[in-house]
Design an enzyme around this catalytic site. Structure first.
Site, short mmCIF file in Angstrom:
data_model
loop_
_atom_site.label_atom_id
_atom_site.label_comp_id
_atom_site.label_asym_id
_atom_site.label_seq_id
_atom_site.Cartn_x
_atom_site.Cartn_y
_atom_site.Cartn_z
N HIS A 1 0.83 -1.23 0.00
CA HIS A 1 0.00 0.00 0.00
C HIS A 1 0.86 1.27 0.00
O HIS A 1 0.52 2.24 0.67
CB HIS A 1 -0.97 0.01 1.20
N GLY B 1 -8.73 -13.34 -6.18
CA GLY B 1 -8.94 -12.81 -4.84
C GLY B 1 -7.95 -13.33 -3.81
O GLY B 1 -8.26 -13.39 -2.62
N TYR C 1 -9.94 -0.67 -0.04
CA TYR C 1 -8.84 -0.18 -0.88
C TYR C 1 -8.97 1.31 -1.25
O TYR C 1 -8.08 2.12 -1.00
CB TYR C 1 -8.72 -1.03 -2.16
N ASP D 1 1.29 -3.98 -9.52
CA ASP D 1 0.93 -5.28 -10.07
C ASP D 1 1.18 -5.34 -11.58
O ASP D 1 1.70 -6.33 -12.10
CB ASP D 1 -0.55 -5.58 -9.80
N LYS E 1 -10.61 -6.87 -4.18
CA LYS E 1 -10.52 -5.45 -3.86
C LYS E 1 -11.54 -4.61 -4.61
O LYS E 1 -11.89 -3.52 -4.17
CB LYS E 1 -9.10 -4.93 -4.03
N SER F 1 -10.56 -12.21 -0.87
CA SER F 1 -10.83 -10.79 -0.73
C SER F 1 -10.68 -10.15 -2.09
O SER F 1 -9.59 -10.11 -2.65
CB SER F 1 -9.82 -10.18 0.24
N GLY G 1 -4.62 -12.17 -3.59
CA GLY G 1 -3.50 -11.26 -3.36
C GLY G 1 -2.32 -11.52 -4.27
O GLY G 1 -1.25 -10.94 -4.10
C1 GLA Z 1 -3.19 -4.15 -4.83
C2 GLA Z 1 -2.99 -3.02 -5.81
C3 GLA Z 1 -1.54 -2.57 -5.83
C4 GLA Z 1 -1.01 -2.30 -4.42
C5 GLA Z 1 -1.35 -3.45 -3.50
C6 GLA Z 1 -1.00 -3.16 -2.06
O1 GLA Z 1 -2.54 -5.31 -5.25
O2 GLA Z 1 -3.40 -3.40 -7.10
O3 GLA Z 1 -1.40 -1.45 -6.67
O4 GLA Z 1 -1.50 -1.09 -3.95
O5 GLA Z 1 -2.72 -3.78 -3.54
O6 GLA Z 1 0.36 -3.02 -1.93
#
Ligand code: GLA
Length: 572
Positions: free
Chosen positions: A62, A169, A281, A228, A273, A271, A171
């Site tokens: 984050h 979902g 988020y 990402d 987002k 989860s 991560g």
């Molecule tokens: C998600 C978002 C990223 C980043 C992460 C947290 O994966 O897509 O851009 O903010 O959460 O680090």
């Protein structure tokens, strides 16, 4: 050549792509199945297969949308899309199928809309509900608006078949992998992987693809940073990536510890987002952006608001309107220490100065606390008391309610009674510091032979322990300060430490999904066994089911295209 300037690779065999004959053989089965299924469903072979991997973030959660550097690496699990133009159908129409029967067949076509002045493309993207095709459409939308500006330019009709091994979902960034793969698919079938500039043909660069995929993913309703997409596109198979976003997107490889593994464990709490963006988020994005303005004002830092003629307060109209800067924490930090432009290799002040600056600013955050409790020890306060109400937040920003709304809320839907400006800032600056410390340990160790004996916990320089400690601190900060963990992830990371990991933390957006742990190579098997026995949801899992939720990962190469005919010849 800088990583961001490199062209998107196009492979003609899987060994080059996956780095070794062994792992390419495993993947060949998937590529073959996809090809055969495409032929049987659409009656002809695919022209291209594109691949975009998921990623695991080793540290730096984050902080990308505050424009601080992060340390992810792509994983082998990926999204593959086989595609081919469909002759004779209406321009731009798409038939999208998925090998996973859970995701239903989609048939859609973009329409054009006009606001009286200009014409644009329209694709129905459902932001309320999670739908797999939304990610396909998001990628397509970007290609249409960049490459088909006039509705008289006709995109080709496309058939596509998708398969994915990145759990949704979890991560591991299945959404970015999907958007990158979709963007690449529409670029490839429309022959846009090369751009004509005058008499020159310039290949689309990795940096261009990251920027497009970032814009595209926002269409699904999450205001994510660029980590990402950058990891999915720019990674390489031998190292992690240090990605920075300020002053511009830049990435450099980071050697990882030898004889230690990053092991991923899925908490099995899903989860998404996009679905929870309003109070998770996107709320964090707003809290960190508003906090940056409040901190800048309190530290006497100049904001680059551009005032319209004759107005100083944003009430101007038309071309006189004031443009308010949505400053980020990274920019505030730079101005706080009068950062010279373009000096370090990433075009910024460089890691050593950044570390000093971060330590300095971490002592200046009290101004983000509500007026009513400033001066008292923040540590002992309940979370709610540390937060500010909407009214307090607007007042601290120095903006009128109308302007505040326009700048910070008009583009996003968020919900909260208290906004945690102080806690979020504390996490962002301390996590950014941990990223730089983690990177330094890896870089120093790569030049330093004792690091090679990393399996020995008592190795001279203790690097794995130091890396593990930073990961543990990151987890604590995510859990207590940024509040993006959940009880299951807290438990899982604790069990991972008890099972012998040097360190363990959640990875990605959090609130569920996976944890990543650093484990000595020779202890990996015992570690996996221990977690299987102790993490309650794993108790009855065996064989492939267990391998789905707990697995070691090594860096993987980034997104690419494959020419079907060459690849086919090789594998056959
Ligand atoms: C998600 C978002 C990223 C980043 C992460 C947290 O994966 O897509 O851009 O903010 O959460 O680090």
């Amino acid at each position: 050549m800088l990583l961001a300037d490199q062209p998107i690779p196009v492979y003609t065999n899987l060994t080059d792509l996956y780095g070794s004959f062994g792992s390419s053989l495993n993947h060949a089965v998937r590529w073959n199945e996809l090809t055969e299924e495409f032929k049987s469903r659409f009656g002809r072979p695919p022209t291209y297969i594109v691949r975009a991997p998921g990623r695991v973030n080793l540290i730096g959660e984050h902080i990308d949308y505050a424009l601080f550097g992060v340390l992810p690496t792509a994983v082998e699990r990926d999204i593959l899309i086989a595609c081919a133009p469909r002759p004779g159908d209406s321009p731009g129409s798409v038939v999208a199928e998925n090998l996973n029967a859970k995701y239903s067949k989609q048939d859609f076509a973009p329409t054009t809309i006009s606001d009286g002045k200009a014409e644009g493309w329209h694709l129905d993207i459902d932001k309320k509900e999670l739908r797999w095709e939304s990610y396909v459409k998001a990628g397509y939308y970007g290609v249409l608006s960049h490459y088909f500006p006039k509705s008289t330019d006709k995109p080709v009709p496309v058939d596509m078949l998708v398969t994915g091994s990145v759990p949704a979902g979890s991560g591991l960034s299945s959404s970015a992998a999907m958007v990158v793969a979709s963007t690449l698919t529409f670029l490839a079938v429309n022959n846009k992987l090369e751009q004509v500039q005058g008499s020159e043909h310039k290949p689309l660069s990795k940096g261009n693809l990251v920027t497009m995929a970032m814009e595209n993913e926002k269409r699904v309703g999450v205001n994510s940073g660029g980590m990402d997409q950058a990891a999915s596109v720019m990674s390489n198979a031998s190292s992690a990536l240090y990605i920075t976003f300020y002053p511009t997107l830049s990435a450099s490889p980071l050697p990882l510890p030898q004889r230690a593994l990053f092991i991923i464990t899925n908490s099995l709490v899903v989860s998404d987002k996009a679905v929870t963006a309003k109070h998770r988020y996107n709320l964090r994005v707003v809290e960190t952006l508003v906090g940056a303005r409040v901190l800048a004002r309190a530290l006497g830092i100049k904001l680059h608001d551009v005032h319209g003629e004759g107005h100083g307060h944003g009430h101007g109209h038309g071309h006189n309107k004031t443009k308010w800067e949505k400053v980020t924490y990274r920019e505030v930090l730079g101005r706080f220490v009068n950062e010279p432009q373009g000096c370090g290799p990433e075009g910024d002040m460089g890691p050593e100065s950044l570390i000093i600056a971060l330590k300095g600013i971490l002592t200046k955050l009290n101004c983000l606390l509500p007026q009513r409790i400033r001066g008292a020890a923040a540590r002992e306060r309940e979370s709610e008391e540390l937060g500010v109400t909407m009214e307090e937040m607007i007042e601290m920003s120095g903006l009128s309610p109308k302007v505040f709304h326009e700048v910070y809320l008009s583009w996003v839907d968020v919900e909260a009674t208290h906004f945690q400006l102080y806690k979020r800032a504390k996490h962002v600056f301390s996590e950014s510091l941990r990223v730089l410390q983690f990177r330094k340990i890896c870089l120093d160790a790569a030049d330093n032979l004792p690091f090679r004996s990393i399996s020995n916990k008592a190795s001279t320089n203790n690097e794995p322990d130091r890396l593990g400690q930073l990961m543990n601190e990151s987890q604590k900060s995510c859990s207590d300060v940024f509040e993006c963990s959940c009880p299951e992830l807290d438990l899982l990371t604790k069990l991972c430490r008890e099972a012998g990991a040097y360190g363990s933390r959640l990875t990605g957006a959090g609130w569920g999904g996976c944890a990543v742990s650093l484990v000595a190579e020779d202890k990996a098997e015992a570690f996996i066994q221990k977690i299987k026995e102790t993490y309650p949801p794993y108790k009855d899992l065996e064989g492939p089911k267990l391998e789905e939720v707990i697995f070691a990962t090594r860096p993987s190469s980034g997104a690419c295209g494959g020419f079907f005919k060459f690849w086919c010849r090789k594998v056959d």
